[in-house]
Design a protein around this motif. Structure first.
Motif, PDB file in Angstrom:
ATOM      1  N   THR A 175      -9.391  -5.660 -36.885  1.00 14.90           N
ATOM      2  CA  THR A 175     -10.068  -6.127 -35.663  1.00 14.90           C
ATOM      3  C   THR A 175      -9.130  -6.974 -34.811  1.00 14.90           C
ATOM      4  N   ARG A 176      -8.384  -7.852 -35.443  1.00 12.89           N
ATOM      5  CA  ARG A 176      -7.419  -8.680 -34.717  1.00 12.89           C
ATOM      6  C   ARG A 176      -6.286  -7.828 -34.164  1.00 12.89           C
ATOM      7  N   PHE A 211      -9.105 -18.776 -31.034  1.00 13.91           N
ATOM      8  CA  PHE A 211      -9.190 -18.940 -32.481  1.00 13.91           C
ATOM      9  C   PHE A 211      -9.769 -20.300 -32.867  1.00 13.91           C
ATOM     10  N   LYS A 260     -10.903  -7.524 -41.006  1.00  9.76           N
ATOM     11  CA  LYS A 260     -10.587  -8.637 -40.105  1.00  9.76           C
ATOM     12  C   LYS A 260      -9.239  -8.429 -39.425  1.00  9.76           C
ATOM     13  N   GLU A 261      -8.235  -8.063 -40.221  1.00 10.94           N
ATOM     14  CA  GLU A 261      -6.896  -7.891 -39.660  1.00 10.94           C
ATOM     15  C   GLU A 261      -6.831  -6.672 -38.742  1.00 10.94           C
ATOM     16  N   TYR A 290     -13.504 -10.809 -33.655  1.00 10.15           N
ATOM     17  CA  TYR A 290     -12.876 -11.437 -34.820  1.00 10.15           C
ATOM     18  C   TYR A 290     -13.430 -12.850 -35.014  1.00 10.15           C
ATOM     19  N   GLN A 331      -2.406 -18.301 -36.124  1.00 12.12           N
ATOM     20  CA  GLN A 331      -3.054 -17.024 -35.834  1.00 12.12           C
ATOM     21  C   GLN A 331      -2.677 -16.544 -34.433  1.00 12.12           C
ATOM     22  N   PHE A 385      -2.685  -5.160 -39.353  1.00  9.76           N
ATOM     23  CA  PHE A 385      -2.508  -6.047 -38.195  1.00  9.76           C
ATOM     24  C   PHE A 385      -1.199  -5.764 -37.469  1.00  9.76           C
ATOM     25  N   SER A 439     -16.769  -3.308 -34.589  1.00 10.13           N
ATOM     26  CA  SER A 439     -15.403  -2.949 -34.173  1.00 10.13           C
ATOM     27  C   SER A 439     -15.257  -1.440 -34.009  1.00 10.13           C
ATOM     28  N   ASN A 497      -4.989 -17.600 -26.664  1.00 12.88           N
ATOM     29  CA  ASN A 497      -5.260 -17.118 -28.018  1.00 12.88           C
ATOM     30  C   ASN A 497      -5.615 -18.264 -28.952  1.00 12.88           C
ATOM     31  N   ILE A 533     -10.340  -9.948 -30.199  1.00 17.38           N
ATOM     32  CA  ILE A 533     -10.268 -11.331 -30.674  1.00 17.38           C
ATOM     33  C   ILE A 533     -11.641 -11.993 -30.704  1.00 17.38           C
TER      34      ILE A 533
END
Length: 474
Positions: free
Chosen positions: A136-137, A16, A133-134, A145, A268, A69, A193, A12, A142
């Motif tokens: 999608t995460r 990121f 964004k949150e 994102y 993240q 999220f 997404s 992860n 990922i």
């Protein structure tokens, strides 16, 4: 420690890293370009507008992106995700509608300068962007994102080049480019997404909306308190000293942000691991190991940054801004305590006890405001930087004690004391530009490496195994 958990954290973090490196490197290129286009006064005013928009995002949205999220991450049910997304978007839409409705009233207040339209222009796309964004995460996309962040960076850079330089819109062009970038990322993520498939009117459930708000509402004032800590000093500087000093402080804040980039990349990924591992039997051991690795890496980064501070600033910005380096040492040193408190703060989210995060941040914000008011008038920009550092030291200690009810982090007190003493020496030396100060700082750096030699070797061996296995499996 189970290597599978480290492998997931490493994977992860690696994912990121790409997005954040591209994003942050692009942002630094933009800042370098902008400092050659805007005066220090103009940059100070622009920074105030940007920081104001950061403040408004969690207020308008009730920080509902955090709920998106957190709840999506632990949900394996497609229908439940539709309920989460639909109710979160409903809450966000009400906030945006109220914000737009208030424009005719807010425009009457001169305290918002003559830039209220830009504050709106930046804030609304950011609310939309942060939520999607949150989400999608949270649903595990990922890679998407990551690409979204890259899209944002490219649009920002192109926008600044075209609007500020080619069309010569200067300050206005810079702010337009930021707004367009946030909007572009929102549209991109919303389409790819497939978020529109999760929005169903019949999934509106007011009791579930209350559940989302119960989680996010304490985080909204928490975000506001964090804004007070990280950005309110700019308003004090602007009020007591003027826009030029605000611009210099904004540039000085860029340097610790170089370390924060790496830390935020890790956090993240860590936030996902912390939530997933919170109920594991050996979470204390796992959390403690990661904590000590984090402390080691941040300490080394701070030491290197303090040693190279003056040439780094002069290399990055226009000559008019070069004196900003003298205000950076305390801000760089603060990142150690910022990193520690951020790590400890994930325990509030993992345990869903977000009120504890709010309470600790309120105390920190009060201390920061009192010190800013007292020290900036007397010591100028340096007073703001010192206030920031003291506030981070406080919350670091408070959260370490308070979060022990969730997970006990085992720390090596002797190593931490040695680390702090060495970093304080390098901090003091960073205010000087003599050959002796540089030699002392470099010597302190090598002593620091010796203190953490076992940890560095251990971390290297673990991640070497993970990388080797990853190559074999791919």
């Amino acid at each position: 420690m189970h290597e599978s958990r480290l492998k997931k954290l490493f994977t992860n973090t690696k994912s990121f890293t790409l997005a954040n490196l591209i994003s942050k490197v692009t942002q630094y290129v933009i800042i370098v370009l902008v400092t050659h286009k805007l005066s220090v006064d103009q940059f100070g005013i622009t920074d105030i507008v940007i920081q104001t928009s950061f403040l408004l995002v969690p207020i308008i949205s009730c920080d509902i992106a955090s709920s998106l999220f957190r709840f999506c991450l632990v949900s394996d049910n497609g229908n439940e995700k539709k309920i989460i997304f639909t109710n979160a978007i409903f809450i966000m839409s009400i906030g945006l509608a109220l914000f737009i409705f208030l424009y005719p009233l807010l425009i009457r207040f001169p305290l918002l300068f003559d830039k209220l339209e830009y504050i709106y222009l930046l804030t609304i796309p950011q609310v939309l962007q942060k939520s999607i964004k949150e989400f999608t995460r949270g649903i595990g996309k990922i890679n998407l994102y990551i690409v979204g962040g890259i899209v944002n960076s490219i649009i920002q850079l192109l926008g600044v080049i075209i609007l500020s330089f080619i069309l010569n819109l200067s300050l206005d062009g810079y702010l337009y480019s930021l707004a367009l970038a946030h909007l572009a990322e929102f549209i991109f993520l919303a389409i790819f997404s497939n978020s529109y498939r999760y929005f169903k009117i019949d999934s509106l459930d007011f009791s579930f909306a209350k559940k989302l708000l119960a989680y996010s509402l304490p985080l909204a004032p928490n975000s506001i308190m964090w804004w007070i800590v990280s950005a309110s000093n700019r308003y004090f500087i602007y009020y007591f000293l003027g826009p030029r000093e605000t611009g210099l402080y904004a540039i000085a804040s860029m340097i610790p942000a170089l370390i924060t980039i790496a830390i935020n990349i890790f956090f993240q990924a860590w936030q996902i691991s912390a939530i997933e591992e919170y109920d594991s039997a050996d979470k204390s051991f796992f959390f403690s190991k990661i904590f000590n690795y984090l402390l080691m890496i941040v300490a080394v980064c701070i030491c290197l940054t303090l040693i190279s501070l003056k040439p780094l600033v002069k290399m990055l910005v226009a000559k008019e801004y070069s004196e900003a380096w003298i205000y950076a040492p305390f801000l760089v040193f603060s990142t150690l305590f910022n990193s520690v408190q951020s790590f400890l703060g994930t325990n509030y989210a993992a345990s869903k006890q977000t009120f504890g995060a709010l309470k600790s941040t309120i105390y920190m914000a009060i201390i920061n405001v009192i010190l800013n008011f007292t020290l900036i008038k007397k010591f100028g920009i340096q007073g703001a930087a010192f206030s920031n550092m003291v506030a981070y030291v406080f919350i670091c200690g408070y959260r370490y004690i308070d979060t022990r009810k969730f997970v006990i982090i085992q720390i090596d007190i002797i190593s931490i004391v040695k680390t702090l003493l060495l970093l304080i020496i390098v901090l003091i030396m960073s205010f000087y530009s003599t050959s002796y100060s540089i030699i002392i700082s470099i010597l302190a750096f090598f002593i620091l490496l010796c203190i953490y030699r076992d940890g560095i070797r251990e971390m290297y061996n673990i991640f070497a195994k993970i990388v080797l296995r990853h190559k074999k499996s791919s």
